[in-house]
Write an enzyme that holds these catalytic residues in place. Sequence first.
Site, PDB file in Angstrom:
ATOM      1  N   MET A  84       0.788  -1.225   0.000  1.00 48.44           N
ATOM      2  CA  MET A  84       0.000   0.000   0.000  1.00 48.44           C
ATOM      3  C   MET A  84       0.828   1.286   0.000  1.00 48.44           C
ATOM      4  O   MET A  84       0.297   2.367   0.190  1.00 48.44           O
ATOM      5  CB  MET A  84      -0.982  -0.002   1.192  1.00 48.44           C
ATOM      6  CG  MET A  84      -1.882  -1.226   1.238  1.00 48.44           C
ATOM      7  SD  MET A  84      -2.705  -1.649  -0.330  1.00 48.44           S
ATOM      8  CE  MET A  84      -4.094  -0.544  -0.303  1.00 48.44           C
ATOM      9  N   ASN A 101       1.689  -5.413 -10.289  1.00 44.68           N
ATOM     10  CA  ASN A 101       0.795  -5.129  -9.165  1.00 44.68           C
ATOM     11  C   ASN A 101      -0.562  -5.753  -9.413  1.00 44.68           C
ATOM     12  O   ASN A 101      -0.991  -5.863 -10.558  1.00 44.68           O
ATOM     13  CB  ASN A 101       0.633  -3.605  -9.043  1.00 44.68           C
ATOM     14  CG  ASN A 101      -0.323  -3.197  -7.929  1.00 44.68           C
ATOM     15  OD1 ASN A 101      -0.243  -3.723  -6.807  1.00 44.68           O
ATOM     16  ND2 ASN A 101      -1.248  -2.287  -8.222  1.00 44.68           N
ATOM     17  N   HIS A 103      -4.606  -5.214  -8.592  1.00 44.69           N
ATOM     18  CA  HIS A 103      -5.526  -4.156  -8.165  1.00 44.69           C
ATOM     19  C   HIS A 103      -6.956  -4.703  -8.207  1.00 44.69           C
ATOM     20  O   HIS A 103      -7.331  -5.366  -9.178  1.00 44.69           O
ATOM     21  CB  HIS A 103      -5.379  -2.945  -9.101  1.00 44.69           C
ATOM     22  CG  HIS A 103      -6.262  -1.815  -8.694  1.00 44.69           C
ATOM     23  ND1 HIS A 103      -5.952  -0.972  -7.648  1.00 44.69           N
ATOM     24  CD2 HIS A 103      -7.470  -1.410  -9.166  1.00 44.69           C
ATOM     25  CE1 HIS A 103      -6.928  -0.084  -7.499  1.00 44.69           C
ATOM     26  NE2 HIS A 103      -7.856  -0.331  -8.417  1.00 44.69           N
ATOM     27  N   GLU A 136       4.956   5.066 -13.691  1.00 41.50           N
ATOM     28  CA  GLU A 136       4.858   6.227 -12.783  1.00 41.50           C
ATOM     29  C   GLU A 136       3.413   6.673 -12.524  1.00 41.50           C
ATOM     30  O   GLU A 136       3.161   7.387 -11.570  1.00 41.50           O
ATOM     31  CB  GLU A 136       5.628   7.435 -13.323  1.00 41.50           C
ATOM     32  CG  GLU A 136       7.130   7.282 -13.385  1.00 41.50           C
ATOM     33  CD  GLU A 136       7.587   6.761 -14.728  1.00 41.50           C
ATOM     34  OE1 GLU A 136       7.951   7.577 -15.586  1.00 41.50           O
ATOM     35  OE2 GLU A 136       7.555   5.536 -14.921  1.00 41.50           O
ATOM     36  N   GLU A 168      -8.642 -12.890  -7.526  1.00 43.08           N
ATOM     37  CA  GLU A 168      -7.242 -12.425  -7.481  1.00 43.08           C
ATOM     38  C   GLU A 168      -6.311 -13.616  -7.254  1.00 43.08           C
ATOM     39  O   GLU A 168      -5.234 -13.712  -7.846  1.00 43.08           O
ATOM     40  CB  GLU A 168      -7.036 -11.408  -6.352  1.00 43.08           C
ATOM     41  CG  GLU A 168      -7.766 -10.093  -6.554  1.00 43.08           C
ATOM     42  CD  GLU A 168      -7.467  -9.093  -5.441  1.00 43.08           C
ATOM     43  OE1 GLU A 168      -6.340  -9.043  -4.933  1.00 43.08           O
ATOM     44  OE2 GLU A 168      -8.392  -8.338  -5.074  1.00 43.08           O
TER      45      GLU A 168
HETATM   46  C1  GAR Z   1      -6.076  -7.168  -2.455  1.00 42.63           C
HETATM   47  O1  GAR Z   1      -7.456  -7.084  -2.703  1.00 42.63           O
HETATM   48  C2  GAR Z   1      -5.326  -6.307  -3.458  1.00 42.63           C
HETATM   49  O2  GAR Z   1      -5.900  -6.305  -4.738  1.00 42.63           O
HETATM   50  C3  GAR Z   1      -5.442  -4.952  -2.819  1.00 42.63           C
HETATM   51  O3  GAR Z   1      -5.274  -5.181  -1.445  1.00 42.63           O
HETATM   52  C4  GAR Z   1      -5.728  -6.503  -1.128  1.00 42.63           C
HETATM   53  C5  GAR Z   1      -4.609  -7.219  -0.415  1.00 42.63           C
HETATM   54  O4  GAR Z   1      -5.008  -8.468   0.061  1.00 42.63           O
HETATM   55  N1  GAR Z   1      -4.450  -4.054  -3.336  1.00 42.63           N
HETATM   56  C6  GAR Z   1      -4.653  -2.759  -3.506  1.00 42.63           C
HETATM   57  O5  GAR Z   1      -5.702  -2.212  -3.218  1.00 42.63           O
HETATM   58  C7  GAR Z   1      -3.475  -2.020  -4.077  1.00 42.63           C
HETATM   59  N2  GAR Z   1      -3.831  -0.689  -4.394  1.00 42.63           N
HETATM   60  P1  GAR Z   1      -3.928  -9.543   0.529  1.00 42.63           P
HETATM   61  O6  GAR Z   1      -2.940  -8.806   1.455  1.00 42.63           O
HETATM   62  O7  GAR Z   1      -4.733 -10.560   1.291  1.00 42.63           O
HETATM   63  O8  GAR Z   1      -3.246 -10.079  -0.669  1.00 42.63           O
END
Ligand code: GAR
Length: 189
Positions: A84, A101, A103, A136, A168
């Site tokens: 994050m 990454n 998202h 970027e 995911e």
């Molecule tokens: C996931 O949903 C990922 O896509 C999101 O945080 C979560 C992490 O879950 N990422 C973002 O929002 C990045 N901007 P995890 O720690 O259980 O993998």
Amino acid sequence: MKKPVAILISGNGSNMECLIKSMDETHPGYPFLVISNNKDAPGLEKAKKLNVPVKYIPNKDFEAKCIDHFRKNKPAVICLAGFMKVLSSEFIKNFDGKIINIHPSLLPKYPGLKTHERVISAKEKLSGCTVHIVNEKIDQGPILGQKKVKVELSDTVKSLQKKILSQEHRLYPEVLKSFLSTKNQFTDV
Ligand code: GAR
């Protein structure tokens, strides 16, 4: 030769866990290091249990220390998995095309934070997740893969988040494997 994969996390690490478990003997990559900018990230314990080396690096000197770790063991790819912190353009340039990454939205729609809240308020019928190359511009790099999820009228932020997270967990390992298998400018180290 297997390619070293670094994974950066800030929290729970469920995507990280799926990535690590996907890297079996036949996989082109191996998880050489998990780094967190949050010392209390539950993902750190999960990685240790899976016998992957972990490091906690505070935000203050995160990028410089990361680069130090990567100097000896150059990663073929750096996977952001629920990481994050926004990375600087200098850092991104250092690993040009090698940072990916995940998202929780169908980019280019809903970059940034609070994606599920915004998807529900906009009464979208579809959402999902995206893996992309980091550049970027936040959440705007070239897209490597997506999975869609239907948004039902009865969905809440929590239920949508749960449905998307399970997609995911399928998407990220698939994309990582093909990213490392493809002989392209990004994977040649
Ligand atoms: C996931 O949903 C990922 O896509 C999101 O945080 C979560 C992490 O879950 N990422 C973002 O929002 C990045 N901007 P995890 O720690 O259980 O993998």
